[in-house]
Design an enzyme around this catalytic site. Sequence first.
Site, short mmCIF file in Angstrom:
data_model
loop_
_atom_site.label_atom_id
_atom_site.label_comp_id
_atom_site.label_asym_id
_atom_site.label_seq_id
_atom_site.Cartn_x
_atom_site.Cartn_y
_atom_site.Cartn_z
N TYR A 153 22.63 42.34 -44.87
CA TYR A 153 22.96 41.66 -43.62
C TYR A 153 23.61 40.29 -43.81
O TYR A 153 23.99 39.67 -42.83
CB TYR A 153 21.69 41.53 -42.77
CG TYR A 153 21.03 42.85 -42.49
CD1 TYR A 153 21.66 43.82 -41.72
CD2 TYR A 153 19.78 43.16 -43.03
CE1 TYR A 153 21.07 45.05 -41.47
CE2 TYR A 153 19.18 44.38 -42.78
CZ TYR A 153 19.82 45.32 -42.00
OH TYR A 153 19.23 46.53 -41.77
N HIS A 200 26.69 46.55 -35.11
CA HIS A 200 25.78 46.66 -36.25
C HIS A 200 26.37 45.87 -37.40
O HIS A 200 27.55 46.04 -37.72
CB HIS A 200 25.58 48.13 -36.65
CG HIS A 200 24.97 48.92 -35.56
ND1 HIS A 200 23.63 48.83 -35.25
CD2 HIS A 200 25.53 49.78 -34.68
CE1 HIS A 200 23.40 49.62 -34.22
NE2 HIS A 200 24.53 50.20 -33.85
#
Length: 160
Positions: free
Chosen positions: A34, A111
Amino acid sequence: MTQSPSNSADSMPTVLILNGPNLNLLGVREPHLYGHETLGDVQRTCTELGRTLGVHVDLRQTNAEYQLIDWIHEHRTTTAGLIINPGGLTHTSVALMDALGAYPPPIMEVHISNIHRREAFRHHSYVSLVADGVIAGCGTQGYALALQRLCTLIAKSPTT
């Protein structure tokens, strides 16, 4: 985390950006997937870009599914569009999908990681069934890309 419009008398439309479970740990949790940017970094980027695009940004995060649903219901008629990163609820929440299905303005799904290159259970998104677009695998830059696209959809909307 909430970013309210700086001048409520201003006529700029508001875009709601919702973040689901565990996104409060952005920058700390699994940075190899991430990245190192935090949700605060995302908020600053989107707020600045929003000013350029002529929209207010209201960014929120919760770990509670019901809270996401309540925010969607609450803002059905008061926002021009919605960006959502539902986190793990992407793959499990029919209730979230139903709430989004009752949200009339345009919706973009975001996302940070590419969910299609991950575990098989992450390849299905209930949210995608009601979203106008999906951005995945672009890191936190995906929020800015979604905001740009959402503003294009808002401008084309017959209600604006």
